[in-house]
Design a protein around this motif. Structure first.
Motif, PDB file in Angstrom:
ATOM      1  N   GLY A 106       0.824  -1.137   0.089  1.00 11.84           N
ATOM      2  CA  GLY A 106       0.046   0.059   0.180  1.00 11.84           C
ATOM      3  C   GLY A 106       0.795   1.373  -0.066  1.00 11.84           C
ATOM      4  N   ARG A 107       2.009   1.084   0.179  1.00 12.75           N
ATOM      5  CA  ARG A 107       3.030   2.487   0.114  1.00 12.75           C
ATOM      6  C   ARG A 107       2.979   3.201  -1.402  1.00 12.75           C
ATOM      7  N   ARG A 108       2.993   2.435  -2.365  1.00 10.17           N
ATOM      8  CA  ARG A 108       2.857   2.884  -3.580  1.00 10.17           C
ATOM      9  C   ARG A 108       1.907   3.878  -3.833  1.00 10.17           C
ATOM     10  N   GLU A 109       0.687   3.554  -3.351  1.00 11.60           N
ATOM     11  CA  GLU A 109      -0.506   4.422  -3.388  1.00 11.60           C
ATOM     12  C   GLU A 109      -0.348   5.675  -2.796  1.00 11.60           C
ATOM     13  N   LEU A 110       0.277   5.541  -1.652  1.00 13.89           N
ATOM     14  CA  LEU A 110       0.420   6.574  -0.825  1.00 13.89           C
ATOM     15  C   LEU A 110       1.542   7.732  -1.621  1.00 13.89           C
ATOM     16  N   THR A 111       2.632   7.102  -2.093  1.00 11.06           N
ATOM     17  CA  THR A 111       3.699   7.938  -2.762  1.00 11.06           C
ATOM     18  C   THR A 111       2.702   8.571  -4.196  1.00 11.06           C
ATOM     19  N   VAL A 115       2.705  14.579  -6.091  1.00  7.29           N
ATOM     20  CA  VAL A 115       2.961  14.725  -7.447  1.00  7.29           C
ATOM     21  C   VAL A 115       4.396  13.831  -7.928  1.00  7.29           C
ATOM     22  N   VAL A 116       3.556  12.637  -8.360  1.00  7.89           N
ATOM     23  CA  VAL A 116       4.482  11.489  -8.711  1.00  7.89           C
ATOM     24  C   VAL A 116       3.883  10.978 -10.067  1.00  7.89           C
ATOM     25  N   ALA A 254       1.167   0.537 -17.897  1.00  3.43           N
ATOM     26  CA  ALA A 254       0.154   1.392 -18.463  1.00  3.43           C
ATOM     27  C   ALA A 254      -1.077   0.967 -18.553  1.00  3.43           C
ATOM     28  N   ARG A 255      -1.289  -0.459 -18.994  1.00  5.63           N
ATOM     29  CA  ARG A 255      -2.316  -0.943 -19.171  1.00  5.63           C
ATOM     30  C   ARG A 255      -3.150  -1.545 -17.713  1.00  5.63           C
ATOM     31  N   ARG A 256      -2.540  -1.475 -16.730  1.00  4.83           N
ATOM     32  CA  ARG A 256      -3.181  -2.066 -15.480  1.00  4.83           C
ATOM     33  C   ARG A 256      -3.502  -0.910 -14.402  1.00  4.83           C
ATOM     34  N   ASP A 257      -4.268  -1.121 -13.555  1.00  4.08           N
ATOM     35  CA  ASP A 257      -4.723  -0.222 -12.420  1.00  4.08           C
ATOM     36  C   ASP A 257      -3.730  -0.361 -11.437  1.00  4.08           C
ATOM     37  N   LEU A 258      -3.425   0.170 -10.439  1.00  6.45           N
ATOM     38  CA  LEU A 258      -2.530   0.243  -9.372  1.00  6.45           C
ATOM     39  C   LEU A 258      -3.025  -0.861  -8.681  1.00  6.45           C
ATOM     40  N   GLY A 259      -2.046  -1.616  -8.177  1.00  4.35           N
ATOM     41  CA  GLY A 259      -2.264  -2.803  -6.926  1.00  4.35           C
ATOM     42  C   GLY A 259      -2.952  -3.890  -8.126  1.00  4.35           C
TER      43      GLY A 259
END
Length: 520
Positions: A106-111, A115-116, A254-259
């Motif tokens: 879940g850390r990737r969602e926080l970062t 502005v990333v 680029a073709r998938r959702d985060l997670g």
């Protein structure tokens, strides 16, 4: 790509201990190999004899790759034949850790909420892994060249290691886009690494199918031909392959959702099986894949090591320096006992790697947030931890027993090497106990258990070959084990090692029971 450099600094900060540690420890190996080769084969005649004995040995070629000549540099490059596999493994694990593991936690969602850019995290992980591999190759080149061998060959050797790391950085980046969990991504990446090793081994050991080696990045490292007419253009092949793999990873991301993942997840059962209603059953479900992989891989290596035993005996028969090196690693009898005991030490160190990984599963479950729901039930912390430690203790015994049997089978002595392999268990358990102590007392630094294993590996292999001070070598628990076969079994050091392992493990469990959980 916005904030790529900021995320790169974050990756480097998180790996500020682990990354320099593996670079330095792994760089010591070829430098130490060179010193031992020069001591064991001081003249051209002895090196030519080594070449004549091994150049046509299919088993040796499968294990280490082709031997291109009889110079000191040629022997060094051949002796380092397995290092590219290790570098590739570290590179792909690094990328998966900083990509899919970050998403899973879940850390990737926080970062990403700052502005990333969408691909900044992937780019940072790839740059860090490729940079570490390049740094490792340059350190090896400088260290080897400083000992008087041709600089071109030294840097070709180091950059050959780097190119394998670059390609498997790309493999890890692609694997991270395919599966829902980090374990699945690691499995795909390691599967690719095994396939690359098999292609290289098949190509190098078969004259008619030598083209198979060109399908493997591990084969490319050998085709750099360090100290044998370097082929620098192979680096361009590796860079092109790495670029294509990274571009593919970016396109897939680029073709998938985060997670999410591109491969569909297999739906689980609506209710748990009765066999999953205990901490031990859950630990078995989580640990069985790791145990199977370690057992199969080490058994295959055991078959290789047992198969080349007669060749090693032939080399040692007329070379006292080689016999002395292996005797310092283990073995109190003849040349075969010295070789087999040294081999058992290697397997003990490898089994310690499994024990550390099995123990650190506790920390992985805690940081991923999966331990809390389990401990919210009637399951206690000690019972939960003991279930995983059981696999570190008993699983390592299974790994060593199967490996010893496989080595004996290839050597022609059946199960006679199983006791010699199991004699490594007390030192393996010390590593498991120290890992448990780190989880209990210093959970944020639990990964330092790998550093301890690396230090013991350095002492047992390089330190013994270079005849370091006995007090320094004695830091490693493997230095106190009975040297079997051929040596005398002594009870006292075994008991002391078991006591140390028990005290460390019990202390870690006591600290785990009292500290806050989870600790980020």
């Amino acid at each position: 790509m916005t904030a790529t450099w900021s995320l790169l600094r974050l990756v480097l900060r998180r790996d500020r201990l682990l990354m320099p540690l593996w670079i330095v420890c792994l760089a010591v190996a070829p430098i130490g190999y060179l010193s031992s080769i020069e001591a064991a084969y001081p003249d051209a005649a002895s090196r030519q004899r080594f070449y004549d004995l091994n150049v046509t040995s299919a088993t040796f070629v499968v294990r280490n790759g082709p031997l291109y000549g009889s110079s000191v540099g040629n022997l060094l490059a051949w002796q380092c034949g397995f290092i590219p596999v290790v570098v590739g493994l570290i590179a792909l694990l690094t990328v998966v850790r900083h990509t899919r593991t970050e998403e899973e936690a879940g850390r990737r969602e926080l970062t990403g909420a700052t502005v990333v850019g969408r691909h900044a995290g992937l780019a940072a992980a790839v740059i860090a892994a490729c940079g570490a591999c390049l740094g490792y190759g340059l350190v090896v080149g400088l260290g080897v060249a400083a000992q008087g061998v041709p600089a071109a060959g030294a840097f070709a050797l180091g950059l050959g290691f780097s190119l394998v790391g670059w390609v498997f950085t790309g493999v890890g980046a692609v694997a991270a886009q395919l599966t829902w969990g980090a374990s699945g991504a690691r499995g795909i990446g390691i599967g690719g690494l095994v396939l690359a090793f098999l292609l290289r081994a098949a190509g190098d050991s078969s004259g008619s199918a030598g083209w198979l080696s060109w399908l493997s990045p591990i084969g490319w490292a050998h085709r750099m031909r360090p100290f044998a007419g370097e082929q620098w253009w192979v680096l361009a092949l590796a860079l092109a392959c790495t670029g294509l793999l990274v571009a593919l990873a970016v396109a897939l991301s680029a073709r998938r959702d985060l997670g999410a993942a591109l491969l569909p997840a297999r739906l689980g059962r609506a209710t748990a099986k009765a066999s999953l209603r205990s901490p031990l059953a859950l630990a078995w479900r989580l640990q069985r894949g790791t145990l199977l992989v370690w057992t199969v891989c080490l058994a295959l290596i055991g078959l290789l090591m047992g198969g080349v035993a007669q060749n090693v005996a032939e080399m040692m028969r007329d070379n006292k320096a080689v016999a002395d090196v292996l005797a310092r690693m283990g073995g109190g009898g003849g040349v075969m006992d010295a070789y087999l005991a040294g081999t058992m030490t290697l397997f003990g160190l490898a089994a310690a790697g499994y024990a550390v990984q099995a123990t650190l599963k506790l920390r992985a479950e805690e940081t991923a947030g999966r331990a809390e729901p389990v401990l919210a039930t009637a399951v206690g912390r000690i019972g939960w931890a003991l279930a995983h430690l059981a696999f570190a203790v008993l699983g390592s015994a299974v790994v060593l027993a199967v490996t010893g049997w496989a080595t004996g089978l290839a050597y022609g002595s059946g199960a006679s090497l199983v006791p010699a392999a199991l004699a490594q268990l007390p030192a393996v358990w010390v590593l498991a106990g120290l890992a448990a102590a780190l989880i209990g007392f210093l959970p944020r630094f639990a990964a330092a258990a790998w550093g301890l294993l690396g230090a013991f590996l350095l002492l047992s292999l390089v330190g013994s070959a270079l005849q370091w001070n006995e007090a320094v070598l004695g830091i490693s628990p493997f230095a106190h084990l009975p040297r079997l076969p051929g040596g005398t079994f002594t009870v006292a050091p075994v008991v002391w090692l078991v006591v140390i392992a028990s005290v460390a493990g019990i202390g870690g469990l006591a600290a785990l029971r009292r500290r806050d959980m989870p600790v980020g």
